[in-house]
Motif scaffolding. Structure first.
Motif, PDB file in Angstrom:
ATOM      1  N   LEU A 217       0.810  -1.214   0.000  1.00  0.00           N
ATOM      2  CA  LEU A 217       0.000   0.000   0.000  1.00  0.00           C
ATOM      3  C   LEU A 217       0.848   1.272   0.000  1.00  0.00           C
ATOM      4  O   LEU A 217       0.325   2.365   0.200  1.00  0.00           O
ATOM      5  N   ALA A 218       2.134   1.134  -0.222  1.00  0.00           N
ATOM      6  CA  ALA A 218       2.991   2.319  -0.295  1.00  0.00           C
ATOM      7  C   ALA A 218       2.983   2.849  -1.728  1.00  0.00           C
ATOM      8  O   ALA A 218       4.010   2.909  -2.394  1.00  0.00           O
ATOM      9  N   TYR A 219       1.815   3.243  -2.202  1.00  0.00           N
ATOM     10  CA  TYR A 219       1.658   3.647  -3.594  1.00  0.00           C
ATOM     11  C   TYR A 219       1.504   5.164  -3.704  1.00  0.00           C
ATOM     12  O   TYR A 219       1.124   5.846  -2.768  1.00  0.00           O
ATOM     13  N   ARG A 220       1.796   5.659  -4.881  1.00  0.00           N
ATOM     14  CA  ARG A 220       1.533   7.057  -5.176  1.00  0.00           C
ATOM     15  C   ARG A 220       0.130   7.189  -5.775  1.00  0.00           C
ATOM     16  O   ARG A 220      -0.347   6.269  -6.440  1.00  0.00           O
ATOM     17  N   PRO A 221      -0.539   8.332  -5.557  1.00  0.00           N
ATOM     18  CA  PRO A 221      -1.838   8.542  -6.208  1.00  0.00           C
ATOM     19  C   PRO A 221      -1.729   8.281  -7.703  1.00  0.00           C
ATOM     20  O   PRO A 221      -0.783   8.753  -8.349  1.00  0.00           O
ATOM     21  N   HIS A 222      -2.693   7.547  -8.248  1.00  0.00           N
ATOM     22  CA  HIS A 222      -2.517   7.055  -9.614  1.00  0.00           C
ATOM     23  C   HIS A 222      -2.676   8.146 -10.665  1.00  0.00           C
ATOM     24  O   HIS A 222      -2.170   8.018 -11.777  1.00  0.00           O
ATOM     25  N   SER A 223      -3.385   9.247 -10.344  1.00  0.00           N
ATOM     26  CA  SER A 223      -3.616  10.269 -11.362  1.00  0.00           C
ATOM     27  C   SER A 223      -3.558  11.675 -10.770  1.00  0.00           C
ATOM     28  O   SER A 223      -4.581  12.226 -10.363  1.00  0.00           O
ATOM     29  N   GLY A 455       3.178  -2.811 -10.133  1.00  0.00           N
ATOM     30  CA  GLY A 455       3.533  -2.153 -11.376  1.00  0.00           C
ATOM     31  C   GLY A 455       3.240  -0.675 -11.344  1.00  0.00           C
ATOM     32  O   GLY A 455       3.038  -0.070 -10.316  1.00  0.00           O
ATOM     33  N   PRO A 456       3.204  -0.048 -12.530  1.00  0.00           N
ATOM     34  CA  PRO A 456       3.069   1.392 -12.619  1.00  0.00           C
ATOM     35  C   PRO A 456       1.805   1.912 -11.962  1.00  0.00           C
ATOM     36  O   PRO A 456       1.756   3.044 -11.527  1.00  0.00           O
ATOM     37  N   ALA A 457       0.745   1.100 -11.917  1.00  0.00           N
ATOM     38  CA  ALA A 457      -0.495   1.577 -11.322  1.00  0.00           C
ATOM     39  C   ALA A 457      -0.306   1.900  -9.861  1.00  0.00           C
ATOM     40  O   ALA A 457      -1.012   2.707  -9.299  1.00  0.00           O
TER      41      ALA A 457
END
Length: 485
Positions: A217-223, A455-457
């Motif tokens: 869950l260490a993701y960046r906002p997708h958009s 991945g990139p998402a």
């Protein structure tokens, strides 16, 4: 000239509408004020899909559409509640200090009433948009693991049991906060503290997302594009939110609009610079987050403060909301979009700063009766009034929201938490059978991913939207995480 068979109204020499022209109860509506409030209603309405864009941009791709769709569903559900009894429970003039009556249920009898220089019918329309966006803010707590169907039941019940009473306390002339002397021009308590606290209760009740505390869950906002688009709608619409709360095209509305823009600008720059000190990058998402923090903080004060105070309120709002994003790691709850940090904390900051900077002169810009003002006018008791308002709203919203969640959740078919399979697939595909963009399907078909888990998402760079624990968390002010508006 008589307009219609029921409404005893004519045109004045100036072209304004007069109601009951031949009686001592004559009321004259101002066409300019009517046009201004209709425009303000449209601006507030546009904020709601803007909120959906903002939420969708902050989430992972596989969950973005459900959050954008949720904002429209909130409009539909709350509009019906507002028509049936919501407006009456909030603004009926024969209500108690705690809740209105059903005097205007189904908007019965509203056509013959006025609110200053505009018809009560228009006031009901305008205030209904406030109710809609309040619920839409709170429902952002469903992000990535909450089911839409039960959330709509919650939305209807919450509006009736939580929002209507708090708005009555604050804005109805019989409300206990109104009579006490609390100052809340456009919704610091009924809109922001109430929704932020409800989102906190919702996040705690439905639990953490799958993979909480891991790099998953260490993701960046997708958009970031959607985040910026949502901010444009929100910033633009907030002029109608705060300016329209003057209920007329007057100097007070102009001042409220001016301080709204100043606070938003200060909040955005403050957040961006707080992020820059750690990342050495100028973050678009961070700037947008700060704009929302500044807008939330200025909301209760907008009709009471001068322009220099708005600059300070914007800085304090942006900084407080930025630092408040740590709270979820400290206390271990999973507020995926930082709704409490933005709206709960931002609303509290705005309420308390109103006690410092409220000015009697600004409040009378529309010709209304003078108020004692705040500390700047040597009215030190105002802080006690603002604290009472803030604490009562926080406690009532959190407790009643949690009780509602518990009761609705035990009804068969109304479990709030989605299944693990739904979380893996994504709420868009699982609940809607539709997706926000083709990248999700492409990744599943050709990339072997699940449309957002990798991945990139997801972009494994850590961010404040991460649900990492404090021990695992990246530095707090990474430039990619933002609270919800």
């Amino acid at each position: 000239m008589v307009l219609g068979n029921r409404l005893n109204a004519t045109f004045s020499d100036e072209g304004n509408v007069q109601y009951n022209p031949d009686t001592p109860d004559v009321v004259q509506y101002n066409n300019g004020d009517i046009a201004f409030i209709i425009l303000s209603y449209a601006l507030v309405w546009l904020m709601i899909p803007g909120l959906g864009f903002f939420y969708g941009g902050l989430s992972r791709r596989k969950n973005a559409l459900s959050l954008m769709f949720m904002s429209l569903l909130a409009i539909a559900v709350v509009s019906i509640e507002w028509f049936i009894w919501g407006y009456s429970l909030t603004f009926a003039d024969d209500g108690t200090p705690y809740i209105g009556t059903l005097k205007y249920g189904g908007l019965k009898g509203v056509l013959e009433q006025s609110m200053g220089t505009v018809p009560m019918l228009l006031h009901a329309l305008y205030q209904g948009a406030f109710a809609c966006i309040t619920v839409a803010i709170a429902l952002g707590a469903i992000a990535e693991r909450g089911r839409l169907g039960p959330s709509l039941v919650f939305a209807f019940c919450w509006t009736t049991i939580v929002y209507n009473p708090i708005a009555c306390w604050t804005w109805n002339s019989n409300g206990w906060i109104y009579k006490l002397g609390g100052l809340d021009f456009a919704g610091g308590s009924p809109v922001h503290i109430a929704s932020g606290t409800a989102a906190l209760a919702y996040s705690i009740f439905i639990g953490r997302r799958r993979g909480y505390g891991t790099a998953q869950l260490a993701y960046r906002p997708h958009s970031p594009t959607l985040v910026i688009l949502g901010t444009v709608f929100l910033w633009f619409g907030w002029t109608g939110f705060n300016g329209g709360s003057a209920l007329g095209a007057n100097l007070r509305a102009v001042q409220a609009t001016l301080v709204t823009n100043i606070a938003a600008s200060a909040g955005g720059l403050t957040w961006m610079m707080l992020d820059y000190r750690l990342e050495k990058k100028l973050s678009a998402v961070g700037f947008c987050s700060g704009v929302i923090g500044g807008l939330v903080a200025i909301t209760p004060a907008s009709g009471y403060v001068g322009t220099p105070a708005a600059l300070l309120i914007g800085v304090c709002g942006g900084a407080a909301c930025n630092f408040a994003t740590r709270l979820k790691n400290i206390f271990g709850y999973d507020d995926a979009l930082d709704i409490f940090a933005a709206h709960g904390v931002g609303g509290i900051v705005g309420n308390l700063l109103t006690a410092f900077f409220a000015q009697s002169t600004v409040a009378s810009f529309d010709g209304s009766d003078a108020i004692p003002g705040g500390w700047i006018d040597h009215h030190y008791r105002q802080m006690g009034y603002q604290l009472a308002d803030t604490c009562a709203t926080f406690a009532y919203s959190f407790v009643l929201s949690y009780i509602l969640l518990f009761l609705i959740n035990i009804v068969p078919g109304l479990k709030f938490r989605a299944s693990e399979e739904a979380e893996i697939i994504g709420m868009d595909d699982f609940e809607l059978g539709e997706i926000a963009d083709d990248f999700v399907s492409f990744q599943r078909q050709w990339g072997g991913g699940d449309g957002g888990e990798s991945g990139p998402a997801s972009d494994k760079a850590p961010s404040r939207h991460s649900s990492e624990t404090p021990e695992k968390a990246a530095p707090r002010a990474t430039a990619t995480e933002a609270p919800s508006p």
